[in-house]
Design a protein around this motif. Structure first.
Motif: not given
Ligand SMILES: [Zn+2]
Length: 455
Positions: A29-31, A206-208, A210-212, A235-241
């Protein structure tokens, strides 16, 4: 084992939870982005996914819960500049504050809490693969993801590619091949005081991406549940995916689970709107038990209002449960009440319906009270149900309601001294420390006293 379903944003439907590794469930889960103390809205995903973990563990799954900390981000540079401190220092302080604030919720910590700044090597490696596979390009020290190279883009947020705005403004606009592209790596700019070396030059991720990188480093690709607030879908999760699927040829996660926003006066609680209640202040004002109950009172997918009414209702619920606890005796509950316990867990199994589950708790309490007139009723079922919501401590209220120990008395005295010296930041911190020990400070006519939190 119960069949568990959760609403998946990508398919738009309830989907069965079918773990990648049977018996084991992995959640990411994104913190928070640590540029200030977190507010009640930021706390919601932490609460939702911490409680979901508790429920899945109750159902016999071995759960790994990862909640990251975004400690490299534009917002941190801006806030550090405004405060006149190095960004690395601000991020470190706010990470510690986030840990302390969420610790006071007493839900159990996530299994891993990775920092973006400690995952740079993995991030750089992931970007290199995206460049190799033709999904990203470097230009003047920046690297961008080529959105049109990934035809499935938009499948999570269900947006048409041409209606999208990455929200990156003018930053890098001239270097992007297409305005749709988003940054994977940003060259260091003047005034940015944290940067790392990379094949494209010194800069930061970039932020996205990092999570991936953090998610796959700890859980591998194709883990079970990716969570976060609904404001992160695009855009965050679309971009991670997109990044992970493009780099690895496999989806990042099986289910995308999003929580609704906390709203204040009809608007999303957000620092940018200015309508926030900080979590540590809310904890001090409401008590941890009432706040956890408040969160459980709304279905995780729906927006929830942070209102006097909702908080008062949560406080009344705390009292009703404590009251019921005083009339019960330790031990097994009558088998006639078992169907209500089953209904509680069934409600959680169907898209984690905590309000429905709570309604069942109160039905159980009513029924137990009625039966209590003819003899003692065992608290076993109630303790089991409340344990999943991290509220079983309410049944030990009387046991925990003794005298504050020397450590608590010392903190109280130090807080009073800080108040007299008008050092309110220290006074607030000491009050939070007392809250973490289970004590609430009440300022009365005869000076401050300690009462068990939530009473
Ligand atoms: Zn994220």
């Amino acid at each position: 084992m119960r069949q568990i379903t959760l609403h998946d944003t990508r398919s738009g439907r309830l989907q069965p939870l079918e773990p990648r590794d049977p018996g084991r469930v992995s959640i990411y889960a994104c913190g928070p982005t640590v540029y200030g103390r977190i507010h009640v809205g930021n706390a919601r995903p932490y609460v939702v996914f911490s409680l979901l973990k508790r429920f899945l563990a109750h159902e016999g799954h071995d759960v790994t819960f990862v909640a990251n900390v975004t400690d490299v981000n534009d917002k941190i540079y801006d806030a550090a500049r405004a405060a006149g401190v190095p960004s690395e220092q601000l991020a470190r302080e706010m990470t510690a504050a986030y840990m302390a604030d969420t610790e006071a919720l007493a839900l159990g910590r996530p299994d891993h809490e990775p920092l973006a700044s400690e995952t740079i090597e993995e991030i750089v490696a992931l970007i290199e693969i995206l460049i190799e596979r033709g999904h990203a390009y470097a230009v003047d020290g920046d690297v961008y993801f080529d959105v049109r190279s990934y035809p499935a883009y938009g499948e999570l947020s269900h947006r048409q590619v041409d209606d999208m705005d990455q929200g990156e403004g003018v930053d890098g606009a001239a270097r992007k091949r297409d305005p749709l592209d988003f940054a994977l790596w940003k060259a260091q700019k003047p005034g940015e005081d944290t940067a790392w070396d990379a094949p494209w030059g010194r800069g930061r991720p970039g932020w996205h991406i990092e999570c991936s990188a953090m998610a796959e480093t700890l859980l591998g690709v194709g883990f079970d549940i990716h969570g976060g607030g609904s404001d992160l879908v695009f855009p965050h999760h679309e971009n991670e995916a997109a990044q992970t699927a493009a780099a690895r040829g496999a989806p990042l996660t099986r289910l995308w689970v999003h929580n609704g926003m906390v709203r204040l006066d009809g608007e999303k609680m957000a620092k940018s709107v200015g309508n926030i209640f900080l979590l540590h202040e809310a904890l001090a004002a409401q008590g941890r038990d009432a706040l956890v109950l408040y969160f459980c009172g709304g279905h995780y997918r729906q927006p929830i209002a942070y209102s006097e009414e909702r908080l008062a209702e949560a406080a009344r619920s705390v009292e009703r449960i404590r009251d019921a606890g005083r009339r019960l005796v330790p031990g097994a509950s009558p088998p006639e009440l078992a169907p209500l316990r089953e209904a509680f867990f069934d409600a959680l199994a169907e898209d984690f319906n905590t309000p429905k589950a709570l309604a069942t708790v109160f039905e159980w309490v009513r029924e137990a009270n009625r039966r209590g007139e003819d003899g003692a009723v065992g608290d076993g079922d109630l303790r089991e149900m409340l344990g999943v919501l991290a509220l079983d401590g309410l049944l030990d209220a009387d046991a925990a309601g003794g005298e504050p120990d020397a450590a608590a008395q010392e903190l109280l005295a130090a807080r009073e001294a800080s108040r007299v010296a008008r050092d309110f930041a220290v006074a607030d911190r000491l009050r939070d420390e007392l809250a973490a020990l289970g004590w609430e400070v009440r300022d009365g006519a005869d000076g401050p006293t300690l009462v068990p939190r939530g009473l």
